[in-house]
Scaffold this motif. Structure first.
Motif, short mmCIF file in Angstrom:
data_model
loop_
_atom_site.label_atom_id
_atom_site.label_comp_id
_atom_site.label_asym_id
_atom_site.label_seq_id
_atom_site.Cartn_x
_atom_site.Cartn_y
_atom_site.Cartn_z
N PRO A 137 0.80 -1.23 0.00
CA PRO A 137 0.00 0.00 0.00
C PRO A 137 0.83 1.27 0.00
O PRO A 137 0.33 2.34 -0.39
CB PRO A 137 -0.84 -0.12 1.29
CG PRO A 137 -0.90 -1.57 1.57
CD PRO A 137 0.42 -2.12 1.11
N TYR A 138 2.09 1.19 0.43
CA TYR A 138 2.93 2.39 0.45
C TYR A 138 3.19 2.90 -0.96
O TYR A 138 3.48 4.10 -1.15
CB TYR A 138 4.25 2.08 1.16
CG TYR A 138 5.19 3.25 1.23
CD1 TYR A 138 4.83 4.40 1.95
CD2 TYR A 138 6.43 3.22 0.60
CE1 TYR A 138 5.69 5.49 2.02
CE2 TYR A 138 7.29 4.31 0.68
CZ TYR A 138 6.92 5.43 1.38
OH TYR A 138 7.77 6.50 1.45
N ALA A 139 3.09 2.02 -1.95
CA ALA A 139 3.30 2.44 -3.34
C ALA A 139 2.12 3.21 -3.90
O ALA A 139 2.22 3.81 -4.98
CB ALA A 139 3.59 1.21 -4.21
N ILE A 140 0.99 3.19 -3.19
CA ILE A 140 -0.20 3.90 -3.64
C ILE A 140 -0.12 5.35 -3.17
O ILE A 140 0.31 5.63 -2.06
CB ILE A 140 -1.47 3.21 -3.10
CG1 ILE A 140 -1.49 1.75 -3.51
CG2 ILE A 140 -2.73 3.92 -3.61
CD1 ILE A 140 -2.66 0.98 -2.93
N SER A 141 -0.56 6.27 -4.00
CA SER A 141 -0.53 7.68 -3.63
C SER A 141 -1.55 7.96 -2.53
O SER A 141 -2.50 7.20 -2.31
CB SER A 141 -0.84 8.56 -4.85
OG SER A 141 -2.17 8.36 -5.29
N GLY A 142 -1.36 9.08 -1.85
CA GLY A 142 -2.30 9.47 -0.80
C GLY A 142 -3.69 9.72 -1.33
O GLY A 142 -4.68 9.40 -0.67
N SER A 143 -3.79 10.26 -2.54
CA SER A 143 -5.10 10.51 -3.13
C SER A 143 -5.83 9.21 -3.43
O SER A 143 -7.03 9.07 -3.16
CB SER A 143 -4.95 11.33 -4.41
OG SER A 143 -4.32 12.57 -4.15
N ALA A 144 -5.10 8.23 -3.99
CA ALA A 144 -5.73 6.94 -4.27
C ALA A 144 -6.14 6.25 -2.97
O ALA A 144 -7.19 5.61 -2.90
CB ALA A 144 -4.76 6.06 -5.06
N THR A 145 -5.32 6.36 -1.94
CA THR A 145 -5.68 5.79 -0.64
C THR A 145 -6.95 6.41 -0.11
O THR A 145 -7.83 5.72 0.42
CB THR A 145 -4.53 6.01 0.37
OG1 THR A 145 -3.35 5.39 -0.14
CG2 THR A 145 -4.87 5.43 1.73
N ALA A 146 -7.08 7.73 -0.25
CA ALA A 146 -8.30 8.40 0.22
C ALA A 146 -9.52 7.93 -0.55
O ALA A 146 -10.61 7.76 0.03
CB ALA A 146 -8.13 9.91 0.08
N VAL A 147 -9.39 7.70 -1.86
CA VAL A 147 -10.53 7.22 -2.65
C VAL A 147 -10.95 5.83 -2.19
O VAL A 147 -12.15 5.54 -2.03
CB VAL A 147 -10.16 7.22 -4.15
CG1 VAL A 147 -11.25 6.52 -4.96
CG2 VAL A 147 -9.97 8.64 -4.64
N VAL A 148 -9.98 4.95 -1.96
CA VAL A 148 -10.29 3.59 -1.50
C VAL A 148 -11.01 3.63 -0.15
O VAL A 148 -12.04 2.96 0.04
CB VAL A 148 -9.00 2.75 -1.41
CG1 VAL A 148 -9.27 1.41 -0.73
CG2 VAL A 148 -8.41 2.53 -2.80
N TRP A 149 -10.51 4.42 0.78
CA TRP A 149 -11.11 4.45 2.11
C TRP A 149 -12.41 5.26 2.14
O TRP A 149 -13.22 5.06 3.04
CB TRP A 149 -10.10 4.99 3.11
CG TRP A 149 -9.12 3.93 3.50
CD1 TRP A 149 -7.95 3.61 2.88
CD2 TRP A 149 -9.26 3.00 4.58
NE1 TRP A 149 -7.34 2.55 3.50
CE2 TRP A 149 -8.11 2.16 4.56
CE3 TRP A 149 -10.22 2.81 5.56
CZ2 TRP A 149 -7.93 1.14 5.48
CZ3 TRP A 149 -10.02 1.80 6.49
CH2 TRP A 149 -8.90 0.98 6.45
N THR A 150 -12.62 6.14 1.18
CA THR A 150 -13.93 6.78 1.08
C THR A 150 -15.00 5.75 0.75
O THR A 150 -16.10 5.76 1.30
CB THR A 150 -13.90 7.88 0.00
OG1 THR A 150 -12.95 8.87 0.37
CG2 THR A 150 -15.26 8.53 -0.16
#
Length: 317
Positions: A137-150
């Motif tokens: 998951p560290y390879a994922i950008s912060g924006s993509a992480t936010a979309v997944v957790w939204t």
């Protein structure tokens, strides 16, 4: 014919050793040649110019702007009024509290979990596979992480659906719509991504520990928690200082996860200092007030980093 130096009398040696340090001739200091200093300065000059142009000058401009009532079109001198209004605003106090929660949560979760995973999987046969799953998951950008957790945390989203499937309907909640639950869940979402970086750094620290140190401790009977706390963890101190320092600075400046997950809501309940600065500057077009928040945030980051590093890097006897 071979020339030999006559032996130095013992009385001369004793006299030199007994001479007070204040009467001894100081050793001449060796300064680098002028050419070497000019060459070093030439190599450093581009970096210094970039730092001054991109960091120092904008920060000085931000400080000067914080003393004006500036809406982007007109500007008038107000002195420290922006700072007075900032400290009197309840929303600013809430932002400071949320930022403090982010610092505490980041130190407890990503750093603590990363250390536990690195130590626990260091010697395991399939430890590399387990670490890969954590680091991915560290390879994922912060924006993509936010979309997944939204998707996961929205009302009737993935988490609510999972709870209903296992019969835990009573735990279904509005995860992102009430404070402080939304701040806690955003910290959890960030932990999912940031733990991988902590694992990597702690693994680097573990690999730098001499194996004979651990073998000697195990021969002496140390194992498990005692081995970790008395032998492994003290030798991880240099890397721990780095990880904790990076985590503190990152949590003080957290922005994108909060913006994308809650936009600081409900209202301004989950805002952090970075998001407050953004709202004052780009949403409300109060550039002077936004500059005051930026100066305050910069001072907090600098002072916190200096105090932490000064304490942790203090020379030991």
């Amino acid at each position: 014919m071979t020339l030999t130096q006559p032996p130095v009398p013992d009385t001369v040696v004793d006299d030199l050793e007994a001479r007070p340090a204040s009467r001894r001739r100081p050793a001449p200091s060796r300064r680098a040649p002028l050419r070497a200093r000019i060459t070093g300065g030439a190599f450093l000059a581009p970096a210094v110019v970039l730092v001054v142009a991109l960091l120092v000058v904008p920060f000085l401009f931000t400080i000067s702007r914080s003393f004006f009532n500036d809406n982007g079109f007109t500007r008038s001198w107000v002195g420290i009024e922006n700072y007075r209004a900032m400290f009197a605003d309840p929303a600013f106090g809430q932002s400071v509290l949320n930022t403090f929660l982010w610092v505490v949560g980041t130190l407890l979760l990503p750093v603590g979990i990363g250390l536990a995973i690195a130590v626990g999987t260091w010697k395991l046969r399939l430890g590399g596979l387990a670490r890969f799953a954590i680091v991915l998951p560290y390879a994922i950008s912060g924006s993509a992480t936010a979309v997944v957790w939204t998707f996961m945390l929205s009302t009737d989203g993935g988490l609510d659906t999972l709870l209903r499937m296992v019969g835990l309907d009573g735990l279904v909640s509005q995860w992102l719509l009430q404070w402080p639950l939304n701040t806690v869940m955003m910290i959890v979402a960030t932990t999912w991504q940031a733990t991988g970086a902590c694992v990597i750094l702690f693994l680097v620290g573990l690999q730098s520990i001499p194996p004979n140190t651990l073998e000697a401790a195990q021969i002496d009977g140390a194992s498990g928690w005692r081995l970790f706390w008395s032998v492994t963890f003290p030798q991880l101190r240099p890397m721990t200082v780095v990880v904790v320092g990076i985590s503190i600075v990152g949590s003080l400046k957290v922005f994108d996860q909060v913006l994308l997950l809650t936009n600081g809501g409900p209202g301004t309940a989950s805002e952090t200092l970075a998001l407050t600065m953004y709202r004052e500057t780009f949403t409300l077009s109060r550039y002077g007030a936004g500059a005051a928040v930026a100066v305050f945030l910069t001072l907090v980051v600098v002072v916190a980093s200096w105090a932490y590093l000064r304490r942790q890097l203090r020379p030991t006897d």
